[in-house]
Write a protein that holds these residues in place. Structure first.
Motif, PDB file in Angstrom:
ATOM      1  N   SER A 179       0.503  -1.301   0.183  1.00 24.04           N
ATOM      2  CA  SER A 179       0.019   0.054  -0.103  1.00 24.04           C
ATOM      3  C   SER A 179       0.320   1.232   0.191  1.00 24.04           C
ATOM      4  CB  SER A 179      -0.881  -0.010   1.347  1.00 24.04           C
ATOM      5  OG  SER A 179      -1.610  -1.118   0.825  1.00 24.04           O
ATOM      6  N   VAL A 180       1.989   1.896   0.909  1.00 19.65           N
ATOM      7  CA  VAL A 180       3.037   2.165   0.892  1.00 19.65           C
ATOM      8  C   VAL A 180       3.669   2.786  -0.936  1.00 19.65           C
ATOM      9  CG1 VAL A 180       4.881   3.459   2.024  1.00 19.65           C
ATOM     10  CG2 VAL A 180       3.204   2.535   3.409  1.00 19.65           C
ATOM     11  N   GLY A 181       4.210   1.320  -1.577  1.00 19.29           N
ATOM     12  CA  GLY A 181       4.547   1.876  -2.575  1.00 19.29           C
ATOM     13  C   GLY A 181       3.428   2.344  -3.423  1.00 19.29           C
ATOM     14  N   ALA A 182       2.550   2.219  -3.739  1.00 20.97           N
ATOM     15  CA  ALA A 182       1.144   1.968  -4.372  1.00 20.97           C
ATOM     16  C   ALA A 182       1.496   3.906  -3.967  1.00 20.97           C
ATOM     17  CB  ALA A 182       0.285   1.497  -4.652  1.00 20.97           C
ATOM     18  N   LEU A 183       1.191   3.684  -3.531  1.00 21.40           N
ATOM     19  CA  LEU A 183       0.977   5.946  -2.458  1.00 21.40           C
ATOM     20  C   LEU A 183       1.986   6.488  -2.728  1.00 21.40           C
ATOM     21  CD1 LEU A 183      -1.575   7.400  -1.452  1.00 21.40           C
ATOM     22  CD2 LEU A 183       0.010   6.869   1.178  1.00 21.40           C
ATOM     23  N   VAL A 184       2.993   6.057  -2.853  1.00 25.46           N
ATOM     24  CA  VAL A 184       3.960   6.492  -3.202  1.00 25.46           C
ATOM     25  C   VAL A 184       4.126   6.757  -4.421  1.00 25.46           C
ATOM     26  CG1 VAL A 184       6.275   6.822  -3.452  1.00 25.46           C
ATOM     27  CG2 VAL A 184       5.089   6.277  -1.784  1.00 25.46           C
ATOM     28  N   ALA A 185       4.196   5.673  -5.413  1.00 30.14           N
ATOM     29  CA  ALA A 185       3.747   6.130  -6.625  1.00 30.14           C
ATOM     30  C   ALA A 185       1.964   7.034  -7.572  1.00 30.14           C
ATOM     31  CB  ALA A 185       3.803   4.233  -8.024  1.00 30.14           C
ATOM     32  N   GLY A 186       1.749   6.801  -6.383  1.00 29.34           N
ATOM     33  CA  GLY A 186       0.653   7.891  -7.243  1.00 29.34           C
ATOM     34  C   GLY A 186      -0.484   6.875  -7.323  1.00 29.34           C
ATOM     35  N   THR A 187      -0.452   5.597  -7.310  1.00 28.95           N
ATOM     36  CA  THR A 187      -1.653   4.835  -8.337  1.00 28.95           C
ATOM     37  C   THR A 187      -2.705   4.413  -7.522  1.00 28.95           C
ATOM     38  OG1 THR A 187      -0.335   2.667  -7.367  1.00 28.95           O
ATOM     39  CG2 THR A 187       0.202   3.810  -9.973  1.00 28.95           C
ATOM     40  N   LEU A 188      -2.755   5.179  -5.784  1.00 27.36           N
ATOM     41  CA  LEU A 188      -4.004   4.100  -5.132  1.00 27.36           C
ATOM     42  C   LEU A 188      -4.177   6.022  -4.763  1.00 27.36           C
ATOM     43  CD1 LEU A 188      -3.142   1.580  -3.152  1.00 27.36           C
ATOM     44  CD2 LEU A 188      -4.544   1.646  -4.435  1.00 27.36           C
ATOM     45  N   GLY A 189      -5.184   6.016  -4.201  1.00 32.20           N
ATOM     46  CA  GLY A 189      -5.661   7.076  -3.510  1.00 32.20           C
ATOM     47  C   GLY A 189      -6.298   7.190  -2.190  1.00 32.20           C
ATOM     48  N   ALA A 190      -5.897   6.457  -1.662  1.00 31.56           N
ATOM     49  CA  ALA A 190      -6.554   5.639  -0.338  1.00 31.56           C
ATOM     50  C   ALA A 190      -5.256   4.003  -0.280  1.00 31.56           C
ATOM     51  CB  ALA A 190      -7.757   5.712   0.320  1.00 31.56           C
ATOM     52  N   CYS A 191      -6.165   4.156   1.105  1.00 27.09           N
ATOM     53  CA  CYS A 191      -5.242   2.140   1.766  1.00 27.09           C
ATOM     54  C   CYS A 191      -5.724   2.785   3.070  1.00 27.09           C
ATOM     55  CB  CYS A 191      -4.024   2.387   1.607  1.00 27.09           C
ATOM     56  SG  CYS A 191      -2.830   3.398   2.342  1.00 27.09           S
ATOM     57  N   SER A 192      -5.994   0.874   3.251  1.00 31.30           N
ATOM     58  CA  SER A 192      -6.454   0.450   4.780  1.00 31.30           C
ATOM     59  C   SER A 192      -5.056   0.251   5.491  1.00 31.30           C
ATOM     60  CB  SER A 192      -7.346   0.207   5.043  1.00 31.30           C
ATOM     61  OG  SER A 192      -6.527  -1.829   4.512  1.00 31.30           O
ATOM     62  N   SER A 193      -5.554   0.608   6.867  1.00 32.59           N
ATOM     63  CA  SER A 193      -3.946   0.872   7.535  1.00 32.59           C
ATOM     64  C   SER A 193      -4.520   0.046   9.116  1.00 32.59           C
ATOM     65  CB  SER A 193      -3.664   1.924   7.997  1.00 32.59           C
ATOM     66  OG  SER A 193      -3.905   3.247   8.829  1.00 32.59           O
ATOM     67  N   ASN A 194      -3.980  -0.456   9.982  1.00 27.76           N
ATOM     68  CA  ASN A 194      -4.035  -1.002  10.493  1.00 27.76           C
ATOM     69  C   ASN A 194      -4.319   0.389  12.192  1.00 27.76           C
ATOM     70  OD1 ASN A 194      -3.651  -3.878  10.527  1.00 27.76           O
ATOM     71  ND2 ASN A 194      -1.555  -3.329  10.928  1.00 27.76           N
ATOM     72  N   GLY A 195      -5.181   0.720  12.503  1.00 21.52           N
ATOM     73  CA  GLY A 195      -5.472   1.867  14.231  1.00 21.52           C
ATOM     74  C   GLY A 195      -4.330   1.535  15.324  1.00 21.52           C
ATOM     75  N   SER A 227      -7.306  -6.501   2.200  1.00 16.82           N
ATOM     76  CA  SER A 227      -7.096  -6.164   3.821  1.00 16.82           C
ATOM     77  C   SER A 227      -8.418  -6.578   4.875  1.00 16.82           C
ATOM     78  CB  SER A 227      -7.304  -4.450   3.106  1.00 16.82           C
ATOM     79  OG  SER A 227      -8.488  -4.006   2.880  1.00 16.82           O
ATOM     80  N   TYR A 228      -7.201  -5.462   5.902  1.00 14.54           N
ATOM     81  CA  TYR A 228      -7.787  -5.589   7.108  1.00 14.54           C
ATOM     82  C   TYR A 228      -7.496  -4.603   8.211  1.00 14.54           C
ATOM     83  CZ  TYR A 228      -4.294  -8.877   8.482  1.00 14.54           C
ATOM     84  OH  TYR A 228      -3.400  -9.836   8.491  1.00 14.54           O
ATOM     85  N   THR A 229      -8.382  -4.316   9.123  1.00 16.48           N
ATOM     86  CA  THR A 229      -8.098  -3.670  10.521  1.00 16.48           C
ATOM     87  C   THR A 229      -7.570  -4.182  11.307  1.00 16.48           C
ATOM     88  OG1 THR A 229     -10.004  -2.677  11.049  1.00 16.48           O
ATOM     89  CG2 THR A 229      -8.856  -1.274   9.179  1.00 16.48           C
ATOM     90  N   LEU A 230      -6.654  -3.603  12.346  1.00 15.14           N
ATOM     91  CA  LEU A 230      -6.114  -3.802  13.774  1.00 15.14           C
ATOM     92  C   LEU A 230      -6.595  -3.288  15.040  1.00 15.14           C
ATOM     93  CD1 LEU A 230      -3.799  -6.946  12.330  1.00 15.14           C
ATOM     94  CD2 LEU A 230      -6.020  -7.410  13.016  1.00 15.14           C
ATOM     95  N   VAL A 231      -6.580  -3.878  16.117  1.00 17.06           N
ATOM     96  CA  VAL A 231      -6.326  -2.278  16.463  1.00 17.06           C
ATOM     97  C   VAL A 231      -5.375  -2.238  17.416  1.00 17.06           C
ATOM     98  CG1 VAL A 231      -7.513  -2.433  19.154  1.00 17.06           C
ATOM     99  CG2 VAL A 231      -9.149  -3.289  17.788  1.00 17.06           C
ATOM    100  N   GLN A 232      -4.656  -3.002  17.046  1.00 15.83           N
ATOM    101  CA  GLN A 232      -2.955  -2.367  17.938  1.00 15.83           C
ATOM    102  C   GLN A 232      -2.793  -3.042  16.150  1.00 15.83           C
ATOM    103  OE1 GLN A 232      -1.606  -3.910  21.281  1.00 15.83           O
ATOM    104  NE2 GLN A 232      -3.158  -2.807  22.638  1.00 15.83           N
ATOM    105  N   SER A 233      -1.803  -2.451  15.402  1.00 18.48           N
ATOM    106  CA  SER A 233      -0.629  -2.300  14.652  1.00 18.48           C
ATOM    107  C   SER A 233       0.112  -3.815  14.799  1.00 18.48           C
ATOM    108  CB  SER A 233       0.259  -1.375  14.472  1.00 18.48           C
ATOM    109  OG  SER A 233       0.726  -1.593  12.852  1.00 18.48           O
ATOM    110  N   GLY A 234      -0.106  -4.673  13.889  1.00 15.33           N
ATOM    111  CA  GLY A 234       0.893  -5.856  14.143  1.00 15.33           C
ATOM    112  C   GLY A 234       0.073  -7.018  15.391  1.00 15.33           C
TER     113      GLY A 234
END
Length: 274
Positions: A11-27, A41-48
């Motif tokens: 997701s980070v790589g795609a964002l840097v390349a400008g190909t994604l407008g948004a991505c999900s991430s852990n909270g 994709s999925y979300t988690l209360v704590q990253s990792g």
């Protein structure tokens, strides 16, 4: 299927390349992104880390080790094994009452999964999603050893008290099949077993793997007078807003079934591959 780390990196790589407008991430401590990049994709209360919620009062599935102050049991090891396959760590929030776990997962923000011997039922599926089943179970009717002859008829009388954990299928069975007895809803199976042992209650109903273990190791004055063939299946509760997590857990569950890890855990905690 990405691992959690692979997904974040992609997701980070795609964002840097400008190909994604948004991505999900852990909270962090309950935070999570509102937009998801894909169905996987999925979300988690704590990253990792995947956080579980349990009452931790159901040995040998889950309990607190009095010496270490840490949770232990079949479901504790199960979540750890699943997390490892997903490239995550596992952890547990403080114990909460059994009938509060499903609403907690439904609400989200405090724990990622509910793992506390939950039978998959249509009623619960209205509130949360469940993974594939990781354990089959029936119910057990427990009485004093000297009362094993037709225990069901003995209990189904006015003046008899039958205990069951509130919100469980054991409680539902007792309501339906022992209508003449007084049903006593309790917070956990340990209270029910202790009450029968001390004479406070005449019997109790709970999940068969649990009462079989307890009558063998802790409550030797009690016995499972009847195995009740309810054909239940345990599943892990996940928020309906997090379908990618259910999918990832199912994939990990298939992997530990295939490599023998699940059978090893059953033998470790139940004495056999039940």
């Amino acid at each position: 299927m990405f691992t959690r780390k692979q997904f974040v990196s992609a997701s980070v790589g795609a964002l840097v390349a400008g190909t994604l407008g948004a991505c999900s991430s852990n909270g962090s401590n309950g935070g999570s992104a509102a937009t998801k990049a894909s169905d996987d994709s999925y979300t988690l209360v704590q990253s990792g880390k995947i956080l579980g919620a349990s009452d931790l009062q159901y040995p040998p599935l889950s309990q607190m080790n009095e010496s270490t102050g840490q949770p232990e049991g079949f479901e504790i090891d199960l979540l750890a094994a699943l997390a490892e396959k997903m490239g995550l760590e596992s952890g547990w929030i403080d114990p909460i009452k059994f009938d509060a776990i499903i609403p907690l997962i439904q609400q989200g923000g405090k724990a990622d999964v509910g793992l506390s011997a939950f039978t998959i039922t249509d009623e619960r599926l209205k509130q949360v999603d469940f993974t594939d089943s990781y354990l089959d179970s029936n119910q057990g009717l427990v009485v004093k050893k000297e009362l094993t002859d037709d225990a069901e008829a003995y209990l189904n009388q006015a003046g008899r008290k039958v205990a069951a954990q509130s919100g469980t299928t054991g409680e539902s069975w007792a309501k339906e099949n022992l209508p003449n007895a007084e049903l006593v809803p309790l917070d956990d199976a340990i209270q029910a077993m202790t009450g029968v042992s001390t004479g406070l209650y005449d019997g109790c109903v709970a999940d068969l793997p649990v009462v079989s273990n307890l009558t063998l190791n802790s409550y030797t004055d009690l016995t499972v007078a009847k195995q009740i063939p309810t054909g239940e299946q345990y599943g892990i509760a996940v928020s309906k807003d997090n379908p990618g997590l259910t999918k990832a857990l199912n994939k990990a569950l298939t992997e530990i079934q295939g490599d023998g890890t699940l059978d090893e855990l059953k033998t470790k905690w139940f004495g056999s591959n039940i």
